[in-house]
Design an enzyme around this catalytic site. Structure first.
Site, short mmCIF file in Angstrom:
data_model
loop_
_atom_site.label_atom_id
_atom_site.label_comp_id
_atom_site.label_asym_id
_atom_site.label_seq_id
_atom_site.Cartn_x
_atom_site.Cartn_y
_atom_site.Cartn_z
N GLU A 175 48.62 43.97 31.97
CA GLU A 175 48.14 43.73 30.60
C GLU A 175 48.85 44.55 29.52
OE1 GLU A 175 43.89 44.29 30.97
OE2 GLU A 175 43.73 42.74 32.48
N GLU A 228 43.58 36.38 39.51
CA GLU A 228 42.19 36.75 39.21
C GLU A 228 41.39 35.52 38.80
OE1 GLU A 228 41.92 40.11 36.53
OE2 GLU A 228 43.64 41.10 37.44
#
Ligand code: 9MR
Length: 675
Positions: A342, A447
């Site tokens: 991220e 995810e």
């Protein structure tokens, strides 16, 4: 039903309660007692003396002037908590007023279900030491959740002052006290996902350690039966790997090389080693769940940020230590590492964070360089991010990763895929293909969770979407997009970080959902079975017309905008005023699900000081423009456009917005089916 107090049967839960006693329950009661629908922490009373609060983690709590000062916090989640075991099966609101030198403070929930611990972030806010901030948010507590408590944590380990903290039931109280938790389904009875997908890719799952340490082994059995790749949900993140006590006890010794330990991850690593299951290592370098002391001289958050050179050494040594400890102790178990997680910002460019502040923009490049240099050969190096399928974020990610790919330091792109069933499957697959083509890397879907639609047959509709999604993933794989693993982010809906959206493949009791069935149908053929309580959706092509002359409107706010009927309509008395959004995409939203399978024509009159206004379809990840009109003159302007709504769409809204957040006025909105 929510009037005053609810009678409950006595304190079965009080005995079970793990965290230092629950002041909420009247002492010495063994008959029926009353449970309040609001629990307010009283900071004039010491812990265990009726103040309704408990210490959470390693922190210490001092009471002063009716406030709680939370000190000695060793980890970012050390804080203060309100236990609320009787609220399971309810929506609750949690609210806290705090001040802190930490950048932000978060209210979170912890509970366990059949021995598995889950954490959910409820609300967060930026904080300062001098001024108070009130944070508040709602959350659903799963019906089978035990020992639920709401706690306050912060972005790092500095003190937190709490002047108010309470938890209340929202809406009607659902009394589940005395109701036993559901029995678990036999985890060995469901056909294996990983076996069904053996020809295509690994099928993985993210789990917490408690799945393996739990005396209830049903969850472990489900993992074994279904999956051939495991990701530790939190246990290999820096906050769990960095050994704060050892490092800080001798900052000179550990100055360039913070101490690490693997206490949290060992049970999962043991399980994988014993059962021949491979693991995705998650994650080495991340802006979050990384204690801020790591970035300071002498590991002291009250001092100066460490220099670039020092942080490069710490980063290199940390990556080296973690990757090699795992390889030496669990050879071959970890086959892929999320080296950086991220790093792209939500609003463009790179995310601001301590890594960027101390090392500079090349911290991502450096992390991959170190991972390549020290990582065991054959272990794949991944970049991992969310909203990765959105065009502008994808551009940023590609720009950031291209030099790393050119240097040969990255092997894979991790597409987190926290999505909703509104996401256009073709666009998602196109994004995967683009990463693979432009970077020359493999793809892991890392995810996956899919917010269920808010439709009549929500679970069934989610199942139908899963079938479509996995058919597209299989097809892409067949077409040469190198998708090598698909991991779902959690075992059951109840264990998900966003459990309220029911985003996973198994129900809380381990039985398979229609979502699971959809995934299986994609590979085996067949259709998701309609459940016994299936409600036939009505496709109603009656035109939608709003001229506001009756002073009513059917649509509603998108995010935080506010609608009001005001005078001054288009060639009429009334119109709809839209104000007070926090972003330009806040606006006025209308549900158009009923027109699924039709092309709709939308016409409207709009007025605004903004240079332009838009009508857009609200599809996750892509927001197709239906009509854009030039405004800005504060005169009424007419707009129109067509949009095709795919057959079987479970839920769709369109929305109006002004492109610079100015208020806008809407009139004569008409939507009709064209075919
Ligand atoms: O699922 C994880 C949850 O238990 C943690 O509280 C949370 C804290 O940030 O992290 C969750 O996992 C995140 C993952 O590590 C990175 N991508 C987003 C995931 C969901 O927040």
């Amino acid at each position: 039903m929510k009037k005053g107090f609810i009678k409950l049967v006595a304190c079965a839960l009080a005995g079970m309660f793990l965290l230092g006693g629950c002041d909420v329950l009247p002492k010495g009661t063994d008959g029926p007692y009353e449970v309040p629908l609001t629990i307010t922490a009283d900071f004039t009373k010491k812990e265990g003396k009726g103040g309704n609060w408990v210490t959470y983690g390693d922190s210490k709590i001092q009471l002063k002037d009716g406030k709680a000062l939370v000190t000695d916090r060793k980890a970012s989640n050390d804080g203060i908590a309100i236990p609320c075991p009787d609220y399971r099966g309810n929506t609750i609101n949690a609210s806290a007023t705090v001040s802190s030198a930490n950048d932000s403070v978060t209210i979170s929930m912890r509970y366990d279900i059949y021995g598995n611990v889950s954490y959910v972030n409820i609300a967060g806010g930026a904080t300062t030491e001098s001024g108070e901030t009130t944070i508040s948010g709602n959350v659903d507590i799963p019906a089978n959740a035990q020992n639920a408590l709401i706690y306050i944590e912060a972005s790092d380990v500095r003190d937190i002052t709490v002047s108010a903290f309470s938890v209340s039931v929202v809406g009607d109280f659902n009394d589940l006290s005395g109701t036993p938790v559901e029995e678990l389904a036999d985890p060995t009875k469901t056909a294996s996902l990983s076996a069904a997908y053996a020809d295509y890719f690994k099928f993985g799952v993210a789990t917490p350690t408690t799945v393996y340490t739990n005396s209830n082994d049903s969850f472990k059995k489900l993992v074994l039966a279904q999956f051939n790749s495991v990701t530790p949900e939190n246990e290999l993140k820096p906050e769990n790997v960095l050994d704060a006590a050892t490092t800080k006890a001798d900052p000179e010794k550990y100055n360039e090389c913070p101490a690490v330990h693997f206490d949290a991850a060992k049970p999962i690593l043991d399980f994988c080693k014993e059962n021949g299951i491979q693991m995705r290592g998650h994650t080495l370098v991340w802006y979050s769940q990384t204690p801020s002391w790591l970035f300071y001289e002498n590991y002291d958050v009250n001092g100066q940020l460490a220099s670039r050179d020092l942080m490069l050494k710490r980063m290199e040594n940390y990556i080296d230590a973690v990757m090699n400890w795992c390889e030496e102790n669990y050879p071959g178990v970890i086959y892929a590492w999320d080296v950086v997680n991220e790093a792209a910002a939500d609003d463009g460019g790179m995310r601001d964070c301590y890594w960027k502040q101390t090392i500079g923009d090349d911290y991502v490049e450096k992390a991959f360089e170190f991972a390549r240099k020290h990582g065991p050969s054959g272990v794949q190096l991944f970049y991992n991010d969310y909203n990765e399928y959105q065009t502008s974020k994808q551009e940023d990610i590609l720009k950031m990763l291209k030099p790393i790919a050119e240097a040969g330091n990255i092997d894979g792109m991790g597409m987190q895929s926290h999505i909703s069933s509104g996401l256009n499957v073709d666009n998602y697959i196109a994004a995967a293909k683009r990463y693979a083509d432009e970077l020359g890397v493999v793809i892991h879907i890392t995810e996956l969770d899919v917010t269920a639609p808010k439709s009549l047959n929500s679970m069934y509709d989610q199942g139908v979407y899963m079938k479509k999604l996995f058919e597209a993933i299989i097809q892409a794989d067949k077409d040469g997009v190198p998708i090598e693993c698909v991991t779902v982010w959690g075992l059951t809906d109840d264990m998900s970080w966003k459990s309220a959206t029911k985003p996973l493949l198994f129900y809380g009791n381990l039985s398979p959902k229609p979502a699971y069935e959809g995934v299986m149908c994609a590979v085996n053929g067949g259709d998701v079975a309609k459940p016994a309580d299936y409600v036939e959706p009505v496709t109603d092509t009656t035109p939608f017309v709003e001229d506001y002359e009756d002073q009513k409107f059917i649509g509603g706010p998108r995010y935080s905008s506010v609608q009001k009927i005001v005078e001054g309509g288009y060639e009429s008395k009334y119109c709809l005023e839209n104000t007070e959004g926090y972003a330009e995409y806040d606006g006025y939203s209308i549900d158009v699900t009923q027109y699924a399978g039709h092309v709709i024509h939308i016409s409207f009159a709009i007025k605004s000081k903004a240079p332009s206004c838009k009508c857009t379809a609200d599809i996750d990840g892509v927001w197709p423009n239906i009509a854009e009109v030039q405004t800005g003159t504060d005169e009424w302007v007419l707009g129109e456009g067509d949009f095709e709504i795919e057959e079987g769409t479970a839920s769709l809204t369109i929305y109006f917005e002004s492109t610079d957040m100015s208020p806008f006025y809407l009139d004569n909105v008409e939507i009709k089916a064209m075919n």
